[in-house]
Design a protein around this motif. Structure first.
Motif: not given
Length: 390
Positions: A5-7, A312-313, A346-347
Motif C-alpha cells: 500500500q501507499n503511505t 495496480c492498473p 499503484m501505477a
C-alpha cells in the motif's frame, strides 16, 4: 498498512519484461540453441545487464523494480528449463488469438512474421506434459534472486521494493499425462510453489503471471458453464500454488494480449474480476490503458476490494510507441483512487515490453524509458492532488 500500500505518494512499477541488450541476446541465442558459448561471460553479461536495467528503472522513477526477466527467453522455454515432464511440440497448434487471427488473417500474417514471432532468439514452441511434473529450477531462480538483489542494493532500492515474475500453473503447457485437467494443474501448482517460496523467502515480492485466465472467456469450444468451471479450476490451482505464502508478498498479474492489433476478441474486466479477486494476492495488476479496456474502471463502482488489497492498473500501454502525457496518466490514477482510496492504487503498465527475448521489440527500448518517466511524472501530479494539505 500492508507492504504494497501507499503511505505518502503513489508508487510506480511495471510488469517485468524489458528489451534485452544485444550483447546478452547474442549469448542467450547461443545458449538456448545449443551453440558454443562461455558460461562465465554469459553470467557476467547477465548480471551487468540486470544492474544497468535496475539503475535505469530507478532513474526513471520506478519504485518497485525487477530484473527485466533478462534470464528468460520466453514462457515456453522457461517452463522447459525449470520443470521436468515436458517436451516441445513444434507442430502443436497454439490456441492464442484464434478468433482474432481468423478475423484479421492478413494483418496477423504480417504481424507474426515481423513482430511477435519474427525476431525471437528461440522459436516459440508449445510444450506438452508427457510425464510427472517436477521442479528443477532451484539454481536458476537463485541466480535471478542474486542478480536482482545485488542490482537493487547498488541502486539503493530496499528488498521489499523488488519483485520477480513467475508463471502461473495455467501458463505452463498442455496435458497428455495426468488423468484430469484438475490433477494436472494441481501437480504443476505444487511444484511451482517451490519457485514462489524461494523468491518470497529472499524477502522480495513475487509477481504471479496469469495472462491465460481471460482467455477462458473467448475460447471457441467452451460454453458458459464450461468457462465458469475452467476459471474456478484456475483459481483453485493458483491458490494451491500460493499456499503458505503471505498474500502481501504476492502481486497477481493478468492481461488480454501482448500485441498491437485490433484486439476485438478479448474478455472484459467484468467477466474476469470475480475470479481475480479470489486469488490470494496482495495486489492485482491488469490492463487499463489499453483503449479497448480503459473504460472498465467503472467495475469498481460495484466491486469492492478487501481491506489491505491494492490495485495496480496499467496507466501506460505496452503496445504503442506513443508516450502517454503525464496529465492523462494522473487522470487514470485518480479514477481508481476515487473508487478504492489513494493508499490502494499503484501505477503500473498494461503488460511487459518484451515478453519474448527479441532483437526488435514492438516498443523501442528508448521509448520504454520515456514511458516510465511519464508514469512517474503522472504519479507525482496525482500525489500532489491526493496528499495536498487542506
Amino acid at each position: 498498512m500492508t507492504i504494497q500500500q501507499n503511505t505518502d505518494r503513489i508508487q510506480t512499477t511495471h510488469i517485468g519484461s524489458l528489451p534485452r541488450p544485444h550483447d546478452l541476446l547474442d549469448l542467450m541465442k547461443a545458449k538456448f540453441n545449443h551453440q558454443p558459448y562461455d558460461q562465465k561471460v554469459y553470467d557476467q553479461t547477465l548480471a551487468k545487464a540486470v544492474a544497468d536495467s535496475v539503475r535505469k528503472q530507478v532513474e526513471c522513477g520506478i519504485d518497485i523494480v525487477t530484473d527485466g526477466e533478462f534470464s528468460k527467453p520466453g514462457f515456453f522455454t522457461y517452463v522447459q528449463e525449470r520443470l521436468e515432464g515436458f517436451e516441445a511440440r513444434p507442430n502443436q497448434k497454439m490456441k492464442i488469438f484464434q478468433k482474432e487471427v481468423a478475423a484479421f488473417p492478413a494483418y496477423y500474417e504480417l504481424y507474426f512474421k515481423e513482430a511477435m514471432m519474427g525476431g525471437t532468439i528461440v522459436p516459440i514452441t508449445p510444450v506438452v506434459c508427457v510425464g510427472p511434473v517436477k521442479y528443477r529450477g532451484e539454481e536458476a531462480v537463485q541466480k535471478d534472486i542474486a542478480n536482482v538483489k545485488a542490482a537493487a542494493k547498488a541502486a539503493g532500492v530496499p528488498d521489499h521494493h523488488v519483485f520477480l515474475p513467475a508463471t502461473a500453473p495455467s501458463g505452463v503447457g498442455i496435458n497428455e499425462y495426468y488423468k484430469t485437467e484438475e490433477e494436472y494443474f494441481h501437480a504443476v501448482a505444487v511444484e511451482l510453489n517451490k519457485e514462489y517460496r524461494a523468491i518470497v523467502g529472499a524477502g522480495i515480492l513475487m509477481q504471479f503471471d496469469d495472462p491465460f485466465l481471460p482467455d477462458i472467456f473467448v475460447e471457441p469450444d467452451l460454453d458458459e458453464k464450461q468457462m465458469k468451471r475452467r476459471a474456478e479450476m484456475y483459481v483453485e490451482a493458483a491458490n494451491v500454488a500460493l499456499k503458505g505464502i503471505p498474500p502481501e508478498m504476492i502481486r497477481f498479474h493478468t492481461c488480454y494480449g501482448i500485441n498491437e492489433g485490433p484486439r476485438l476478441f478479448e474478455a472484459s474486466l467484468p467477466e474476469v474480476i470475480g475470479y481475480m479477486m479470489q486469488i490470494d494476492a496482495g495486489s492485482y495488476s491488469f490492463e487499463a490503458a489499453n483503449p479497448r479496456h480503459e473504460h472498465e474502471y467503472h467495475v469498481f463502482e460495484t466491486v469492492k476490494i478487501p481491506d489491505g488489497k491494492v490495485l495496480c492498473p496499467g496507466v501506460i500501454t505496452h503496445a504503442s510507441n506513443i508516450v502517454e502525457h503525464p496529465e492523462l496518466i494522473a487522470e487514470r490514477i485518480m479514477r481508481f483512487t476515487k473508487l478504492v482510496g489513494r493508499e490502494n492504487v499503484m501505477a503500473g503498465a498494461d503488460c511487459g515490453f518484451s515478453s519474448q527475448a527479441l532483437y526488435k521489440t514492438e516498443v523501442h527500448h528508448t521509448v520504454v524509458w520515456e514511458k516510465f518517466k511519464a508514469m512517474r511524472q503522472g504519479a507525482d501530479i496525482a500525489t500532489k492532488k491526493l496528499w495536498a494539505k487542506k
